[in-house]
Write a protein that holds these residues in place. Structure first.
Motif, PDB file in Angstrom:
ATOM      1  N   LEU A  78       0.817  -1.205   0.000  1.00  0.00           N
ATOM      2  CA  LEU A  78       0.000   0.000   0.000  1.00  0.00           C
ATOM      3  C   LEU A  78       0.857   1.264   0.000  1.00  0.00           C
ATOM      4  O   LEU A  78       0.550   2.242  -0.669  1.00  0.00           O
ATOM      5  CB  LEU A  78      -0.924  -0.006   1.225  1.00  0.00           C
ATOM      6  CG  LEU A  78      -1.979   1.089   1.286  1.00  0.00           C
ATOM      7  CD1 LEU A  78      -2.921   0.961   0.095  1.00  0.00           C
ATOM      8  CD2 LEU A  78      -2.751   1.016   2.604  1.00  0.00           C
ATOM      9  N   VAL A  79       1.954   1.215   0.743  1.00  0.00           N
ATOM     10  CA  VAL A  79       2.822   2.392   0.864  1.00  0.00           C
ATOM     11  C   VAL A  79       3.991   2.333  -0.120  1.00  0.00           C
ATOM     12  O   VAL A  79       4.376   3.342  -0.697  1.00  0.00           O
ATOM     13  CB  VAL A  79       3.345   2.501   2.313  1.00  0.00           C
ATOM     14  CG1 VAL A  79       4.305   3.690   2.444  1.00  0.00           C
ATOM     15  CG2 VAL A  79       2.188   2.634   3.286  1.00  0.00           C
ATOM     16  N   SER A  80       4.535   1.135  -0.298  1.00  0.00           N
ATOM     17  CA  SER A  80       5.690   1.022  -1.190  1.00  0.00           C
ATOM     18  C   SER A  80       5.738  -0.373  -1.803  1.00  0.00           C
ATOM     19  O   SER A  80       5.130  -1.310  -1.295  1.00  0.00           O
ATOM     20  CB  SER A  80       6.988   1.298  -0.421  1.00  0.00           C
ATOM     21  OG  SER A  80       7.159   0.330   0.594  1.00  0.00           O
ATOM     22  N   ASP A  81       6.466  -0.483  -2.896  1.00  0.00           N
ATOM     23  CA  ASP A  81       6.726  -1.770  -3.535  1.00  0.00           C
ATOM     24  C   ASP A  81       8.095  -2.278  -3.094  1.00  0.00           C
ATOM     25  O   ASP A  81       9.039  -1.489  -2.934  1.00  0.00           O
ATOM     26  CB  ASP A  81       6.724  -1.628  -5.056  1.00  0.00           C
ATOM     27  CG  ASP A  81       5.322  -1.539  -5.629  1.00  0.00           C
ATOM     28  OD1 ASP A  81       4.352  -1.566  -4.835  1.00  0.00           O
ATOM     29  OD2 ASP A  81       5.205  -1.439  -6.864  1.00  0.00           O
ATOM     30  N   THR A  82       8.183  -3.576  -2.907  1.00  0.00           N
ATOM     31  CA  THR A  82       9.483  -4.202  -2.701  1.00  0.00           C
ATOM     32  C   THR A  82       9.837  -4.924  -3.996  1.00  0.00           C
ATOM     33  O   THR A  82       9.041  -5.704  -4.523  1.00  0.00           O
ATOM     34  CB  THR A  82       9.437  -5.211  -1.547  1.00  0.00           C
ATOM     35  OG1 THR A  82       9.006  -4.547  -0.360  1.00  0.00           O
ATOM     36  CG2 THR A  82      10.816  -5.819  -1.311  1.00  0.00           C
ATOM     37  N   TYR A  83      11.033  -4.691  -4.480  1.00  0.00           N
ATOM     38  CA  TYR A  83      11.402  -5.061  -5.837  1.00  0.00           C
ATOM     39  C   TYR A  83      12.751  -5.764  -5.772  1.00  0.00           C
ATOM     40  O   TYR A  83      13.725  -5.222  -5.234  1.00  0.00           O
ATOM     41  CB  TYR A  83      11.510  -3.771  -6.635  1.00  0.00           C
ATOM     42  CG  TYR A  83      11.519  -3.871  -8.120  1.00  0.00           C
ATOM     43  CD1 TYR A  83      10.367  -3.627  -8.851  1.00  0.00           C
ATOM     44  CD2 TYR A  83      12.684  -4.174  -8.799  1.00  0.00           C
ATOM     45  CE1 TYR A  83      10.373  -3.681 -10.228  1.00  0.00           C
ATOM     46  CE2 TYR A  83      12.704  -4.238 -10.177  1.00  0.00           C
ATOM     47  CZ  TYR A  83      11.546  -3.987 -10.885  1.00  0.00           C
ATOM     48  OH  TYR A  83      11.559  -4.045 -12.253  1.00  0.00           O
ATOM     49  N   VAL A  84      12.834  -6.999  -6.265  1.00  0.00           N
ATOM     50  CA  VAL A  84      14.069  -7.777  -6.163  1.00  0.00           C
ATOM     51  C   VAL A  84      14.551  -8.173  -7.555  1.00  0.00           C
ATOM     52  O   VAL A  84      13.810  -8.771  -8.339  1.00  0.00           O
ATOM     53  CB  VAL A  84      13.853  -9.053  -5.324  1.00  0.00           C
ATOM     54  CG1 VAL A  84      15.172  -9.804  -5.159  1.00  0.00           C
ATOM     55  CG2 VAL A  84      13.272  -8.712  -3.957  1.00  0.00           C
ATOM     56  N   ILE A  85      15.797  -7.830  -7.842  1.00  0.00           N
ATOM     57  CA  ILE A  85      16.437  -8.181  -9.120  1.00  0.00           C
ATOM     58  C   ILE A  85      17.568  -9.155  -8.809  1.00  0.00           C
ATOM     59  O   ILE A  85      18.311  -8.951  -7.845  1.00  0.00           O
ATOM     60  CB  ILE A  85      17.024  -6.938  -9.796  1.00  0.00           C
ATOM     61  CG1 ILE A  85      15.994  -5.803  -9.797  1.00  0.00           C
ATOM     62  CG2 ILE A  85      17.490  -7.234 -11.204  1.00  0.00           C
ATOM     63  CD1 ILE A  85      16.634  -4.445  -9.889  1.00  0.00           C
ATOM     64  N   ALA A  86      17.701 -10.169  -9.634  1.00  0.00           N
ATOM     65  CA  ALA A  86      18.723 -11.189  -9.355  1.00  0.00           C
ATOM     66  C   ALA A  86      19.635 -11.384 -10.553  1.00  0.00           C
ATOM     67  O   ALA A  86      19.167 -11.470 -11.691  1.00  0.00           O
ATOM     68  CB  ALA A  86      18.066 -12.509  -8.998  1.00  0.00           C
ATOM     69  N   ALA A  87      20.937 -11.421 -10.288  1.00  0.00           N
ATOM     70  CA  ALA A  87      21.923 -11.866 -11.277  1.00  0.00           C
ATOM     71  C   ALA A  87      22.434 -13.211 -10.775  1.00  0.00           C
ATOM     72  O   ALA A  87      23.042 -13.287  -9.700  1.00  0.00           O
ATOM     73  CB  ALA A  87      23.062 -10.859 -11.401  1.00  0.00           C
ATOM     74  N   ILE A  88      22.168 -14.279 -11.523  1.00  0.00           N
ATOM     75  CA  ILE A  88      22.365 -15.639 -11.017  1.00  0.00           C
ATOM     76  C   ILE A  88      23.523 -16.295 -11.749  1.00  0.00           C
ATOM     77  O   ILE A  88      23.634 -16.231 -12.967  1.00  0.00           O
ATOM     78  CB  ILE A  88      21.079 -16.475 -11.221  1.00  0.00           C
ATOM     79  CG1 ILE A  88      19.878 -15.744 -10.632  1.00  0.00           C
ATOM     80  CG2 ILE A  88      21.221 -17.846 -10.583  1.00  0.00           C
ATOM     81  CD1 ILE A  88      18.550 -16.317 -11.048  1.00  0.00           C
ATOM     82  N   GLN A  89      24.370 -16.932 -10.983  1.00  0.00           N
ATOM     83  CA  GLN A  89      25.479 -17.715 -11.527  1.00  0.00           C
ATOM     84  C   GLN A  89      25.542 -19.011 -10.739  1.00  0.00           C
ATOM     85  O   GLN A  89      26.018 -19.027  -9.604  1.00  0.00           O
ATOM     86  CB  GLN A  89      26.790 -16.924 -11.408  1.00  0.00           C
ATOM     87  CG  GLN A  89      27.993 -17.620 -12.028  1.00  0.00           C
ATOM     88  CD  GLN A  89      27.904 -17.705 -13.543  1.00  0.00           C
ATOM     89  OE1 GLN A  89      27.514 -16.742 -14.198  1.00  0.00           O
ATOM     90  NE2 GLN A  89      28.222 -18.865 -14.094  1.00  0.00           N
ATOM     91  N   GLY A  90      25.024 -20.090 -11.330  1.00  0.00           N
ATOM     92  CA  GLY A  90      25.007 -21.362 -10.611  1.00  0.00           C
ATOM     93  C   GLY A  90      24.118 -21.278  -9.388  1.00  0.00           C
ATOM     94  O   GLY A  90      22.944 -20.940  -9.472  1.00  0.00           O
TER      95      GLY A  90
END
Length: 790
Positions: free
Chosen positions: A722-734
């Motif tokens: 409601l107040v903010s978005d939580t946003y997760v970006i991932a760079a994956i190696q194995g």
């Protein structure tokens, strides 16, 4: 090779040119002998272009790679939605979509009104002239060219694929809406230009008679263009910007320019009065908007402007540039020329400065200046490069700091205008003074540097330095002023009004409050977005949480995974059989192909091993640079390989497919170098905690597209709060993922503001008592009533 699609396209273009000629001759000679024929010709042109577009779409659906455009912009592994998206992934398909929609709009207009009088014929001639021009450009650069014009060796077995950034639902919808808006603006351009042609010929022009139609075309275009902008921003939020919805990229900025100008034009048109208010400005702006649309298309499609999401080559760029010049001559040059040579000026406010009219002039001017800020930011680097050869970059700092003062002034002006309508001039001036003073005071108060527009930027000088020191709190008083004034005006006008007026006024309230909240949310969303990074590894599957430094977040990796698309490539579909090689014959000589077959004989030499496939004349020659080969196959093995096809290479074989050990393998496990895998994805399932409380569980992914130069895209985790978005970006190696966790405030108000804006636009578009779509259907007599004001 002329294809069926090109023939359809050529026939549609020819009919469009015939319609343009008949309408033009009818206008020049004041001759109505062709009036009965014109609607049929226009309908024929529109019908053929529709069939062309449907045929191209069909070729994408069935992945007909005999079409070079399909081969370049699609592939079998794509779901149906994104195969259709490929239709407008590049210049030719986009232009066909635009031309078809413009033809349908022209056919609809002529079907509704008929060619009409002489001025009506000129409107039709200009509209169909645009369609004929688009058609000519398309015939010269056809989206139906045979694939042999692009590659040799016959029809490829698989397509090159779609730009990975376009593989997203938002981008499947965004372009058609945008081009529909552009097509709708063809009519207002033609009406505006025809109006000034009439004035130049010393008649009264046609704008007053066509005002209702112009209003509806403009409002429909405004609604569609706004929706397209919103979808583009959402796409940027999840795919391109990774949490950012606006970055002042040239493509984004280019689309904003016609939207701002269209907004200003609508304000002028709905307050247009023949021989009085906006008598020249409204038709002039109406005629000019289409030139800006074409300029925007040049930015997006020409390849001249550097952008991270310009997806087309410059194939149709020159054609669009020439059309920009022609349309600018009619839509901008003609009104400007008439304004310069006219003998008297009917527009004015009677000498009083503070009137509704002058306030509207101010609003139109402010919107026009905002559009100019963006237009100049786009154009200046190109002009500078052409003049001096020195490349310069206009960054977001220019747009933000030049636009911000104009935005505040526009909001204060809007609040004043709404308040003036209810309270009268004296009390409205007091309100303006109070909120203006509050804006200045708020601009000087910044609790921390985070609140300042320029943040910690110490390099700025001049205006950049001044605006950079302004506190974001300064946006709050103007926004509050607009919201209060709009609500007060709405409460005054809506109760007791007829139903249609209530709906229109409700729409106006939603539109203006939506804009005010959008500005407020954008400012704080960008200034107060915070992010931190952390690395998680596979051993956190044991339940360990990893704290994200300098944030209230912690994350836990639940599992890692990988996948590929297609999961089990069907070799029969993507590789040529020995029968295919023989059927295509020497056309494959010297080309690189992927082939498959069963080993039926083996000959080993000092520097190569040669395998006969399917007991045919096709042999697979596997060599190695050091003169030896490590590849060992036995009779009966099914193999697949990619190599150069050489006919009559040696006397003992009709065809040799020359390859290296790394490019050959068993059908059950083809080597990666063959490129049969179109998408290689890695995933991580995550649990995200904030202050110890779990906020979301989701999957982040990283996709690599080997056939697109290893290009990568990411699927992010977004927890909408409601107040903010939580946003997760991932760079994956194995089994290791580098995570970026963002906290983005005020996204919910921002989404609601866009929804309010669109809802309000729809209400006004449908239920305007004078020029609404629904109202016109019920009461056509109100069509040309110029007395109704917004």
């Amino acid at each position: 090779m002329t294809t069926l699609g090109t023939l359809l396209l050529g026939a549609g273009t020819l009919l469009a040119a015939v319609a343009t000629t008949l309408l033009g001759v009818g206008y020049a000679r004041r001759d109505d002998r062709f009036d009965a024929l014109v609607p049929r010709v226009v309908a024929g042109a529109a019908g053929l272009l529709v069939v062309s577009l449907v045929y191209l779409t069909y070729q994408f659906v069935v992945t007909d790679y005999s079409n070079a455009y399909v081969w370049q912009n699609s592939a079998d592994y794509l779901p149906l939605l994104y195969r259709v998206t490929g239709v407008y992934a590049s210049n030719a398909g986009s232009l066909l979509l635009w031309a078809t929609l413009a033809a349908v709009v022209a056919a609809w207009a002529i079907w509704q009104r008929g060619p009409g009088d002489a001025e009506g014929r000129l409107v039709g001639a200009l509209t169909m002239g645009v369609v004929a021009y688009f058609g000519t450009v398309l015939v010269l650069d056809s989206p139906f060219r045979h694939v042999s014009t692009a590659v040799s060796g016959g029809v490829p077995t698989t397509g090159s694929g779609l730009n990975p950034l376009l593989i997203d639902p938002y981008m499947a919808i965004h372009p058609p809406l945008m081009f529909a808006a552009y097509a709708l603006l063809t009519m207002p351009f033609a009406i505006g230009a025809a109006h000034f042609v009439g004035l130049a010929r010393r008649d009264d022009g046609l704008f007053a008679a066509w005002r209702g139609a112009v209003t509806r075309w403009l409002r429909a275009a405004w609604l569609l263009l706004t929706t397209a902008l919103a979808l583009g921003a959402l796409w940027s939020y999840t795919v391109l910007g990774w949490g950012g919805i606006w970055a002042w990229d040239p493509v984004e900025t280019a689309i904003l320019v016609p939207w701002l100008f269209l907004t200003a034009t609508l304000h002028a048109v709905v307050n247009y009065r023949p021989r009085d208010r906006y008598a020249l400005l409204a038709p002039a702006m109406t005629a000019s908007t289409f030139a800006l649309v074409l300029y925007t298309t040049t930015v997006v499609r020409s390849g001249v402007f550097r952008s991270v999401h310009s997806f087309a080559d410059n194939g149709a760029g020159l054609g669009i540039v020439v059309l920009v010049g022609l349309v600018a001559l009619l839509g901008v040059g003609l009104p400007l020329g008439y304004w310069l040579v006219r003998e008297d000026d009917h527009e004015g406010s009677g000498g009083e400065w503070v009137t509704r009219s002058t306030l509207l002039h101010g609003a139109v001017l402010a919107l026009g200046l905002l559009a100019f800020v963006s237009l100049w930011g786009l154009t200046f680097p190109v002009l500078r490069d052409l003049a001096t050869g020195i490349e310069v970059e206009v960054t977001a700092r220019y747009y933000n700091r030049w636009s911000y003062p104009f935005v505040l002034v526009t909001l204060l002006l809007l609040g004043f205008y709404m308040d003036f309508d209810v309270e009268g001039k004296r009390r409205a001036l007091v309100g303006l003074g109070v909120f203006g003073a509050a804006t200045v005071v708020a601009a000087l108060y910044a609790p921390t540097t985070t609140w300042q527009l320029g943040g910690a930027d110490q390099q700025a000088t001049g205006l950049y330095a001044v605006v950079g020191q302004v506190s974001a709190l300064s946006v709050f008083p103007p926004v509050a002023y607009v919201v209060l004034a709009v609500l007060k005006r709405g409460l005054t006008r809506i109760p007791g009004a007829p139903r249609q007026t209530k709906l229109k006024q409700t729409g106006i309230v939603f539109v203006h409050i939506g804009v005010a909240l959008l500005v407020f949310s954008l400012a704080f969303t960008y200034l107060f977005t915070g992010q931190a990074s952390v690395i998680v590894e596979g051993n956190s599957e044991t339940g360990e949480r990893v704290d994200v430094p300098d944030s209230p977040y912690s994350v836990q990796a639940l599992s890692f995974g990988s996948y590929s698309v297609p999961e089990n490539p069907d070799v029969d579909r993507v590789a040529l059989s020995t029968r295919d090689i023989n059927r295509r014959g020497t056309a494959t000589n010297g080309t690189t192909q992927t082939v498959h077959g069963t080993v039926t004989d083996i000959r080993r030499g000092p520097s190569a091993t040669v395998y006969q496939l399917d007991d045919s004349g096709v042999w697979l020659g596997v060599t190695a640079a050091n003169g030896t080969t490590t590849t060992q196959f036995a009779r009966g093995d099914e193999v697949v390989a990619r190599g150069a096809v050489l006919w009559d290479y040696v006397p003992q074989a009709a065809v040799v497919v020359l390859t290296s050990p790394g490019n050959v393998g068993p059908v059950s496990d083809p080597p990666a170098s063959l490129g049969l895998t179109r998408v290689a994805g890695q995933t991580v399932d995550l649990a995200v905690y904030e202050d110890g409380q779990q906020v979301t569980v989701g999957r982040a992914a990283q996709k690599r597209y080997p056939r697109q130069g290893g290009m990568q895209t990411r699927e992010v985790i977004v927890d909408r709060g409601l107040v903010s978005d939580t946003y997760v970006i991932a760079a994956i190696q194995g089994d290791t993922a580098s995570l970026t966790v963002k906290r983005i405030p005020l996204m919910t108000p921002l989404r609601l503001s866009v929804a309010a804006l669109l809802f309000g636009m729809l209400l006004v578009f449908l239920f305007d008592p004078a020029h609404g779509v629904w109202t016109r259907l019920r009461s056509p007599s109100l069509e040309t009533d110029p007395a109704t004001s917004d």
